[in-house]
Design a protein around this motif. Sequence first.
Motif, PDB file in Angstrom:
ATOM      1  N   GLU A  94       6.981  11.300  -9.909  1.00 33.57           N
ATOM      2  CA  GLU A  94       8.116  11.330  -8.982  1.00 33.57           C
ATOM      3  C   GLU A  94       8.149  10.060  -8.130  1.00 33.57           C
ATOM      4  N   MET A  95       6.974   9.605  -7.721  1.00 36.40           N
ATOM      5  CA  MET A  95       6.896   8.409  -6.885  1.00 36.40           C
ATOM      6  C   MET A  95       7.428   7.179  -7.617  1.00 36.40           C
ATOM      7  N   THR A  96       7.083   7.042  -8.894  1.00 36.68           N
ATOM      8  CA  THR A  96       7.566   5.879  -9.647  1.00 36.68           C
ATOM      9  C   THR A  96       9.075   5.963  -9.898  1.00 36.68           C
ATOM     10  N   GLU A  97       9.593   7.191 -10.075  1.00 42.73           N
ATOM     11  CA  GLU A  97      11.047   7.364 -10.210  1.00 42.73           C
ATOM     12  C   GLU A  97      11.742   6.962  -8.908  1.00 42.73           C
ATOM     13  N   LEU A  98      11.151   7.370  -7.792  1.00 42.71           N
ATOM     14  CA  LEU A  98      11.715   7.025  -6.489  1.00 42.71           C
ATOM     15  C   LEU A  98      11.628   5.520  -6.247  1.00 42.71           C
ATOM     16  N   TYR A  99      10.555   4.911  -6.682  1.00 40.34           N
ATOM     17  CA  TYR A  99      10.413   3.448  -6.589  1.00 40.34           C
ATOM     18  C   TYR A  99      11.589   2.759  -7.287  1.00 40.34           C
ATOM     19  N   ASP A 100      11.918   3.224  -8.495  1.00 40.55           N
ATOM     20  CA  ASP A 100      13.047   2.637  -9.233  1.00 40.55           C
ATOM     21  C   ASP A 100      14.358   2.827  -8.472  1.00 40.55           C
ATOM     22  N   LYS A 101      14.524   3.997  -7.835  1.00 39.48           N
ATOM     23  CA  LYS A 101      15.734   4.239  -7.047  1.00 39.48           C
ATOM     24  C   LYS A 101      15.801   3.305  -5.838  1.00 39.48           C
ATOM     25  N   LEU A 102      14.657   3.067  -5.206  1.00 39.61           N
ATOM     26  CA  LEU A 102      14.612   2.152  -4.060  1.00 39.61           C
ATOM     27  C   LEU A 102      14.978   0.728  -4.485  1.00 39.61           C
ATOM     28  N   VAL A 103      14.466   0.309  -5.608  1.00 35.17           N
ATOM     29  CA  VAL A 103      14.790  -1.028  -6.129  1.00 35.17           C
ATOM     30  C   VAL A 103      16.280  -1.124  -6.440  1.00 35.17           C
ATOM     31  N   LYS A 104      16.800  -0.087  -7.077  1.00 39.79           N
ATOM     32  CA  LYS A 104      18.231  -0.057  -7.397  1.00 39.79           C
ATOM     33  C   LYS A 104      19.068  -0.059  -6.123  1.00 39.79           C
ATOM     34  N   GLY A 105      18.537   0.587  -5.061  1.00 33.25           N
ATOM     35  CA  GLY A 105      19.270   0.644  -3.796  1.00 33.25           C
ATOM     36  C   GLY A 105      19.228  -0.641  -3.000  1.00 33.25           C
ATOM     37  N   GLY A 106      18.306  -1.539  -3.317  1.00 26.59           N
ATOM     38  CA  GLY A 106      18.266  -2.819  -2.611  1.00 26.59           C
ATOM     39  C   GLY A 106      16.901  -3.278  -2.146  1.00 26.59           C
ATOM     40  N   PHE A 107      15.881  -2.452  -2.294  1.00 25.31           N
ATOM     41  CA  PHE A 107      14.520  -2.874  -1.952  1.00 25.31           C
ATOM     42  C   PHE A 107      14.011  -3.853  -3.012  1.00 25.31           C
ATOM     43  N   ALA A 108      13.213  -4.813  -2.594  1.00 28.57           N
ATOM     44  CA  ALA A 108      12.615  -5.755  -3.541  1.00 28.57           C
ATOM     45  C   ALA A 108      11.449  -5.093  -4.268  1.00 28.57           C
TER      46      ALA A 108
END
Length: 330
Positions: A94-108
């Motif tokens: 779940e954490m890695t899926e959320l990481y991808d969402k954060l990157v897609k949202g604008g996090f580096a």
Amino acid sequence: MEVTDMNKVSQYKDIYKQLRNQFRWHVPDQRILMMAASFYVIKNTPFDLKAFTELADFIKKESSLFSTMRSHQRFTTAAMLLQRFDHPQEKYAEMTELYDKLVKGGFARGSFTYISALVMLSGDPDDSTHENSIKRSLAVHKGMKTHHPFITSKNDYPLSVLLAQLDKEVEPLMDHVEYFYRELNQSGFRKGNDLQFLSHILSIDNTFSPQQLISLCLNMRDKLLQEKIKIKPMHYPEIGLLALVNADENDLHHIKELTEELNTTKWFKWHKDLNTIMAANFAVREKIDQNNIVETGIFTTIETIIQAQQAAMIAAFAGGSAAATSGSNN
């Protein structure tokens, strides 16, 4: 020194020794293992080397070739997942899926976004899509950058997530943070990312008035100096944590004793600045236990602050390898 304090140091040494024997050649800096060991002391949970090793190996196997999760960061992540969740392997997915969402949202991409994903995962309900949290976290980070464009960077991502979890509008929240930053700077705290970190920690509190928090921080700094505990900007967050639990002179005396104990231990004697941080965090945990602060709801907040702060420091410690892979972390 109190027995409880001695027990914390003994527990810390024992866990670190086990980690060092198993993983000393797997990390670029032994302080990474010191941090992982400290999580168990702060959380006050038993350490299981077999479970830890299995999860660390699982994280490495599941991570892409150039990810920091494949190297140093898997150890602290394993420690935090094991303590926070009943099914840590599932939560890692779940954490890695959320990481991808954060990157897609604008996090580096990179270490700090992984840390942010773990903080967000811990703070959001199990059935959350995290969409609102991601938007708020980005808005908070942009607000930080507006006030302090030269010191706000990727390492502020975890703090953005923590602040976004508060039920406050972004602009008033940023003004609140800026009040602490300005007032503490005028009272002798040095400008920079460490002061910004302290300002964020104080902004999370709802127990004291802003003026009381400023006063508590100034008193805490002066008392630490009276105890001849060397204070650097990197210790500012600990001053905030000690202020939030309203530590007294007896607590600060224990911090000095704990620091001296760690400074005379063969594994830790080269890391005196970190030893001061560890001693303060152990004392904060002790204060929480003594005063039943868990009943006020502040315990979870302080625990998250401590772990996010330490995890962020680890990414900085691993500088060489982190910098080499930061452009291609996945």
